[in-house]
Design a protein around this motif. Structure first.
Motif, PDB file in Angstrom:
ATOM      1  N   TYR A  42       2.260   1.798  -3.287  1.00  0.00           N
ATOM      2  CA  TYR A  42       1.134   2.313  -4.047  1.00  0.00           C
ATOM      3  C   TYR A  42       0.975   3.572  -4.178  1.00  0.00           C
ATOM      4  N   TYR A  43       0.804   4.110  -3.093  1.00  0.00           N
ATOM      5  CA  TYR A  43       0.309   5.449  -2.661  1.00  0.00           C
ATOM      6  C   TYR A  43       1.323   6.417  -3.084  1.00  0.00           C
ATOM      7  N   GLY A  50      -0.128   2.896   4.791  1.00  0.00           N
ATOM      8  CA  GLY A  50       0.365   3.067   3.604  1.00  0.00           C
ATOM      9  C   GLY A  50       0.208   4.566   2.875  1.00  0.00           C
ATOM     10  N   TRP A  85       0.786  -1.028  -0.192  1.00  0.00           N
ATOM     11  CA  TRP A  85       0.023  -0.126   0.056  1.00  0.00           C
ATOM     12  C   TRP A  85       1.154   1.157   0.062  1.00  0.00           C
ATOM     13  N   LEU A 103      -2.407  -6.283  -5.656  1.00  0.00           N
ATOM     14  CA  LEU A 103      -1.418  -5.224  -5.319  1.00  0.00           C
ATOM     15  C   LEU A 103      -0.233  -5.200  -5.596  1.00  0.00           C
ATOM     16  N   ILE A 106     -10.341   0.911   0.220  1.00  0.00           N
ATOM     17  CA  ILE A 106      -9.836  -0.277  -0.157  1.00  0.00           C
ATOM     18  C   ILE A 106     -10.803  -1.252  -1.364  1.00  0.00           C
ATOM     19  N   ASN A 159      -3.569  -0.102   5.176  1.00  0.00           N
ATOM     20  CA  ASN A 159      -4.067   0.703   4.278  1.00  0.00           C
ATOM     21  C   ASN A 159      -3.984   2.341   4.754  1.00  0.00           C
TER      22      ASN A 159
END
Ligand SMILES: Cc1cc2nc3c(=O)[nH]c(=O)nc-3n(C[C@H](O)[C@H](O)[C@H](O)COP(=O)(O)OP(=O)(O)OC[C@H]3O[C@@H](n4cnc5c(N)ncnc54)[C@H](O)[C@@H]3O)c2cc1C
Length: 469
Positions: free
Chosen positions: A59-60, A398, A56, A207, A124, A395
């Motif tokens: 990703y962010y 993240g 996460w 992911l 999510i 999440n």
């Protein structure tokens, strides 16, 4: 220039990874490790651990700055840890004790934190949909049932306490309960709409693929031996980075100097074979609904995307010599307790074959409360200590770590777990004895309460090791 080696397909290794959970066993893709790191590399952000927290965060970070060079190193394969093994509860509620986050000195930060967990359930689902991750996300809420008087009392006092903080769980009357599921002998039930079911391995593996599409490099079968400012030293090579983030949750305790950061408490699960439509009709279990109970050693369960019941609970304390080991992931005693819970609450499924049994280590800090820390001077960060509530919390971690790394002044970076520090656990054997006592005494209390219908006060004996208030 990174040199990589693609491991040849190894059926023994793949079987070992698939055996870690129902979820890893049922992902449609092959579980062949990505290339491991073979030579030194420079990047902007190095992340240790490819579970939910690490992925996460990658990703962010990429969402906020697509130019960042991000390298993730993972000792096994993405989703090997509890991220690929959990109950699949995407559920709201703070990971930890409100008091540890300052509740009592003012309610606002904890209320804000709780709202963030509620929003994250949707976040999510939103990412899964946008990125095409087919993880069976279904938001149908979570139900907690009480089947004895002491459980009812706990459920009601818990609900009253969390309601005060802004939780929207509410008591159900028998008619409403009947619309959701048929469970015999329920004395009280509470329901929150802020919860969704997932197939966790599909989410964490998906992911990983999304991160790679965004340009993140993931090296598997690559163990970090030392994590320090500016570098992650692995067995074969070193990752040099402006920023280093540790996302190894319970496994953090295996790193030098970190053994007392968490109590690695095991949670174990079983899953039935897929159940036929007539059994589901008898159970009346609304698809996606998560169901747990109010025992001290409570169970959590879901109806899986392939129509099984997956049910889990805490138990099985770790062994003193090797707190985390694949050998602790199964226990006949815990499996039997889960089978009993299955028979008692879902009698229509009583004869179903149990096809899977697995488990993994939770990271429990001394105050049971999570932390997200980033030191802007050393540019080292970490998140974890979710005490069994890491799906939503990771999440949040993240997104928060991404903001902290990029120096963004957002609402997330002022939530009460940012900068939170729990004291360390006592040295062994105290931590080990605490884990034994938690599992042993709470298990005995459950037996006593089931037998007599009276509250067992012996649980006070373990209160010094439990969350504060
Ligand atoms: C049986 C079970 C049921 C659970 N059920 C739920 C639930 O329903 N809902 C919920 O919210 N939470 C649940 N949890 C907790 C939740 O799964 C975890 O809190 C969460 O997955 C932690 O994610 P993470 O990415 O921080 O850590 P992990 O998933 O543990 O990932 C850490 C990764 O780091 C890797 N690693 C470790 N050491 C190194 C190293 N030295 N070098 C490189 N890589 C390393 C590991 O291999 C692992 O892949 C459950 C946990 C278990 C065990």
């Amino acid at each position: 220039m990174t040199q990589t080696v693609t491991p040849a397909a190894d059926p023994g290794l793949e079987a070992r990874y698939r055996a870690r959970s129902l979820w890893l066993d049922t992902i449609p893709e092959p579980l062949i490790p990505r290339p491991s790191l073979e030579s030194d590399v420079d990047c902007d952000v190095a992340i240790v651990g490819a579970g939910f927290t690490g992925l996460w965060t990658a990703y962010y970070l990429k969402q906020l700055d697509a130019s960042l060079r991000i390298v993730v190193v993972e000792r096994e394969v993405a989703g090997y840890g509890p991220s690929g093994r959990n109950g699949g509860w995407v559920s709201s509620g703070i990971a930890g004790a409100a008091r540890a986050y300052g509740y009592g000195r003012g309610a606002e930060p904890v209320q804000r934190a709780l709202r963030e967990t509620q929003n994250t359930v949707d976040e999510i689902g939103g990412v899964a949909e946008r990125e095409g991750i087919d993880c069976g996300y279904l938001k149908a809420g979570a139900l907690t049932v009480a089947t004895t008087e002491p459980q009812r009392a706990r459920l009601e006092s818990n609900s009253a306490r969390t309601y005060e903080r802004g939780d929207i769980a509410r008591a159900l009357d028998p008619g409403e309960l009947e619309q959701l599921v048929h469970i015999p002998g329920v004395l009280a039930a509470s329901f929150t709409p802020d919860a969704a079911r997932i197939h966790p391995a599909r989410l964490v593996r998906g992911l990983g693929h999304v991160c790679e599409r965004l340009g993140v490099t993931i090296h598997e079968r690559t163990a970090a031996l030392e994590v320090s400012p500016g570098r992650v030293r692995c067995a074969t090579a070193t990752v040099r980075a402006d920023t280093v983030l540790r996302a190894t949750e319970s496994y953090t305790t295996q790193l030098p100097g970190e053994s007392r950061r968490y109590l690695p408490l095991y949670s174990l699960m079983i899953a039935t074979e897929p159940l036929p439509a007539d059994v589901w009709a008898e159970l009346g279990w609304r698809d996606g609904l998560l169901i747990g109970d109010a025992h001290h050693l409570f169970f959590y369960s879901q109806r899986t995307i392939d129509d099984r019941i997956a049910i889990g609970g805490r138990g099985s304390p770790y062994r003193l010599r090797r707190p985390i080991s694949e050998r602790h992931e199964r226990s006949e005693e815990v499996a039997e307790r889960l089978r009993q819970a299955l028979r008692r609450h879902f009698p229509a499924a009583a004869d179903a074959a149990v096809t899977h049994h697995w488990g993994g280590p939770l990271a429990v800090p001394r105050d049971w409360s999570m932390s997200i820390n980033f030191d802007p001077r050393t540019r080292v960060g970490l998140a974890g200590g979710y005490s069994g509530h890491g799906v939503v919390a990771s999440n949040i971690a993240g997104r928060t770590l991404a903001d902290l790394v990029l120096g963004r002044d957002t609402d997330l970076v002022t939530l009460p777990w940012v900068g939170h520090r729990s004291r360390r656990w006592e040295p062994e054997p105290v931590r080990f004895l605490a884990s034994r006592a938690i599992v042993g005494i709470l298990g005995q209390a459950d037996h006593f309460e089931d037998r007599t219908g009276r509250t067992d006060r012996r649980t006070r004996l373990v209160s010094p090791f439990m969350p504060p208030g």
